[in-house]
Design a protein around this motif. Structure first.
Motif, PDB file in Angstrom:
ATOM      1  N   LEU A  37       0.831  -1.203   0.000  1.00  0.00           N
ATOM      2  CA  LEU A  37       0.000   0.000   0.000  1.00  0.00           C
ATOM      3  C   LEU A  37       0.871   1.260   0.000  1.00  0.00           C
ATOM      4  O   LEU A  37       0.608   2.207  -0.741  1.00  0.00           O
ATOM      5  N   LYS A  38       1.916   1.260   0.809  1.00  0.00           N
ATOM      6  CA  LYS A  38       2.836   2.398   0.845  1.00  0.00           C
ATOM      7  C   LYS A  38       3.487   2.593  -0.527  1.00  0.00           C
ATOM      8  O   LYS A  38       3.606   3.708  -1.021  1.00  0.00           O
ATOM      9  N   GLY A  39       3.882   1.495  -1.158  1.00  0.00           N
ATOM     10  CA  GLY A  39       4.482   1.582  -2.487  1.00  0.00           C
ATOM     11  C   GLY A  39       3.525   2.146  -3.515  1.00  0.00           C
ATOM     12  O   GLY A  39       3.897   2.968  -4.354  1.00  0.00           O
ATOM     13  N   LYS A  40       2.270   1.739  -3.437  1.00  0.00           N
ATOM     14  CA  LYS A  40       1.273   2.246  -4.390  1.00  0.00           C
ATOM     15  C   LYS A  40       0.990   3.725  -4.161  1.00  0.00           C
ATOM     16  O   LYS A  40       0.797   4.479  -5.115  1.00  0.00           O
ATOM     17  N   LEU A  41       0.973   4.171  -2.900  1.00  0.00           N
ATOM     18  CA  LEU A  41       0.772   5.592  -2.612  1.00  0.00           C
ATOM     19  C   LEU A  41       1.946   6.434  -3.116  1.00  0.00           C
ATOM     20  O   LEU A  41       1.759   7.514  -3.685  1.00  0.00           O
ATOM     21  N   ILE A  42       3.158   5.936  -2.913  1.00  0.00           N
ATOM     22  CA  ILE A  42       4.333   6.659  -3.410  1.00  0.00           C
ATOM     23  C   ILE A  42       4.313   6.698  -4.934  1.00  0.00           C
ATOM     24  O   ILE A  42       4.617   7.725  -5.543  1.00  0.00           O
TER      25      ILE A  42
END
Length: 127
Positions: A12-17
């Motif tokens: 999820l963090k990767g997708k937000l970044i």
């Protein structure tokens, strides 16, 4: 290493970044933006970021801190300078083939993720 919840948070963090990076690139390329372009950019970036891309997990390894941001900006400038030097070096070798070519392997200790290190190394020249 990561539990099931840790993997989901990392993804999820990767997708937000990835979403933020896509919006930033779009804004940089389409400057000045109006509201309609920004809305289209947001929709396109959102669609791309929610696609099941395997590489989005790489962005999850990025640590978000002011120090990391400063080093990331410095890295981009150093990388672009080295890329420019490498391209000029290749152009000179093509235009003047009698220049000495000394192939070799250079070992550099860098604290980068594996993919970032691999992508950086093959695009720059040896000193």
């Amino acid at each position: 290493m990561y539990g099931r919840k840790g993997v989901a948070v990392k993804l999820l963090k990767g997708k937000l970044i990835l979403l933020v990076l896509l919006l930033a690139v779009w804004a940089g390329l389409a400057y000045p933006l109006d509201a309609q372009e920004l809305a289209v950019a947001a929709v396109v970036a959102l669609v791309i970021s929610v696609l099941p891309l395997g590489s989005a997990g790489v962005f999850g390894e990025i640590r978000m801190s002011p120090r990391a941001l400063v080093f990331a900006i410095a890295y981009v400038f150093v990388f672009l300078a080295e890329l420019l030097k490498a391209n000029i070096d290749v152009a000179f070798r093509v235009l003047k083939p009698d220049l000495p070519i000394r192939p070799g392997i250079v070992r550099v200790r860098a604290n980068l993720p594996h993919k970032a290190r691999a992508n950086t190394c093959w695009r720059t020249r040896s000193p």
